[in-house]
Design a protein around this motif. Structure first.
Motif, PDB file in Angstrom:
ATOM      1  N   LEU A 184      -8.107   4.828  -6.389  1.00 51.52           N
ATOM      2  CA  LEU A 184      -7.063   5.627  -7.044  1.00 51.52           C
ATOM      3  C   LEU A 184      -6.831   5.149  -8.477  1.00 51.52           C
ATOM      4  O   LEU A 184      -6.673   5.960  -9.389  1.00 51.52           O
ATOM      5  CB  LEU A 184      -5.765   5.563  -6.237  1.00 51.52           C
ATOM      6  N   GLN A 185      -6.837   3.841  -8.682  1.00 50.25           N
ATOM      7  CA  GLN A 185      -6.657   3.279 -10.029  1.00 50.25           C
ATOM      8  C   GLN A 185      -7.822   3.681 -10.938  1.00 50.25           C
ATOM      9  O   GLN A 185      -7.625   4.069 -12.088  1.00 50.25           O
ATOM     10  CB  GLN A 185      -6.538   1.754  -9.952  1.00 50.25           C
ATOM     11  N   LYS A 216      -8.924   1.573  -1.272  1.00 55.22           N
ATOM     12  CA  LYS A 216      -8.284   2.866  -1.538  1.00 55.22           C
ATOM     13  C   LYS A 216      -7.475   2.800  -2.832  1.00 55.22           C
ATOM     14  O   LYS A 216      -7.583   3.676  -3.688  1.00 55.22           O
ATOM     15  CB  LYS A 216      -7.396   3.251  -0.358  1.00 55.22           C
ATOM     16  N   ASN A 217      -6.667   1.755  -2.981  1.00 53.21           N
ATOM     17  CA  ASN A 217      -5.862   1.603  -4.196  1.00 53.21           C
ATOM     18  C   ASN A 217      -6.740   1.429  -5.433  1.00 53.21           C
ATOM     19  O   ASN A 217      -6.429   1.962  -6.498  1.00 53.21           O
ATOM     20  CB  ASN A 217      -4.896   0.427  -4.049  1.00 53.21           C
ATOM     21  N   THR A 220      -0.465   7.114  -8.675  1.00 55.53           N
ATOM     22  CA  THR A 220       0.465   7.470  -7.597  1.00 55.53           C
ATOM     23  C   THR A 220       0.606   8.980  -7.425  1.00 55.53           C
ATOM     24  O   THR A 220       1.124   9.437  -6.409  1.00 55.53           O
ATOM     25  CB  THR A 220       1.852   6.850  -7.846  1.00 55.53           C
ATOM     26  N   SER A 253      -7.112  -0.712   2.460  1.00 55.06           N
ATOM     27  CA  SER A 253      -6.000  -0.395   1.579  1.00 55.06           C
ATOM     28  C   SER A 253      -6.302  -0.828   0.143  1.00 55.06           C
ATOM     29  O   SER A 253      -6.029  -0.086  -0.807  1.00 55.06           O
ATOM     30  CB  SER A 253      -4.739  -1.104   2.087  1.00 55.06           C
ATOM     31  N   ASN A 254      -6.880  -2.013  -0.023  1.00 50.03           N
ATOM     32  CA  ASN A 254      -7.240  -2.492  -1.356  1.00 50.03           C
ATOM     33  C   ASN A 254      -8.282  -1.598  -2.010  1.00 50.03           C
ATOM     34  O   ASN A 254      -8.186  -1.283  -3.196  1.00 50.03           O
ATOM     35  CB  ASN A 254      -7.757  -3.931  -1.295  1.00 50.03           C
TER      36      ASN A 254
END
Length: 90
Positions: A13-14, A9-10, A25, A6-7
């Motif tokens: 995306l960032q 992936k985020n 988002t 999850s980290n």
């Protein structure tokens, strides 16, 4: 999806949001680097190299040519995607 996935992936995306002036988002997993962002194969490779350097994770260069979308990138990295999750709910 575990916390490390999850980290990552985020963080991806960032990075892409910053790189392409997009709100992280609003970036969808089906984002196609060539079609949606207008990148050539060389530019995709460059972005992938900068991404792995910035986030300090390994991405085998022999897999670069298999990455056409954000979903492809997640799958190669072993990160669960929305479509993976949806297939379990059929």
């Amino acid at each position: 999806m575990n916390n490390m996935e999850s980290n990552l992936k985020n963080a991806i995306l960032q990075f892409l949001g910053n790189e392409f002036q997009m709100e992280p988002t609003h970036i969808r997993e089906d984002l196609n680097f060539e079609i949606d962002l207008g990148l050539s194969a060389t530019e995709i490779t460059d972005v992938l190299q900068r991404l792995q350097d910035a986030l300090d994770f390994p991405l085998p260069e022999d897999k670069f040519n298999q990455i056409h979308s954000l979903e492809d990138l997640f799958r190669i990295l072993g990160i669960e995607t929305e479509s993976d999750h949806m297939s379990w709910n059929l």
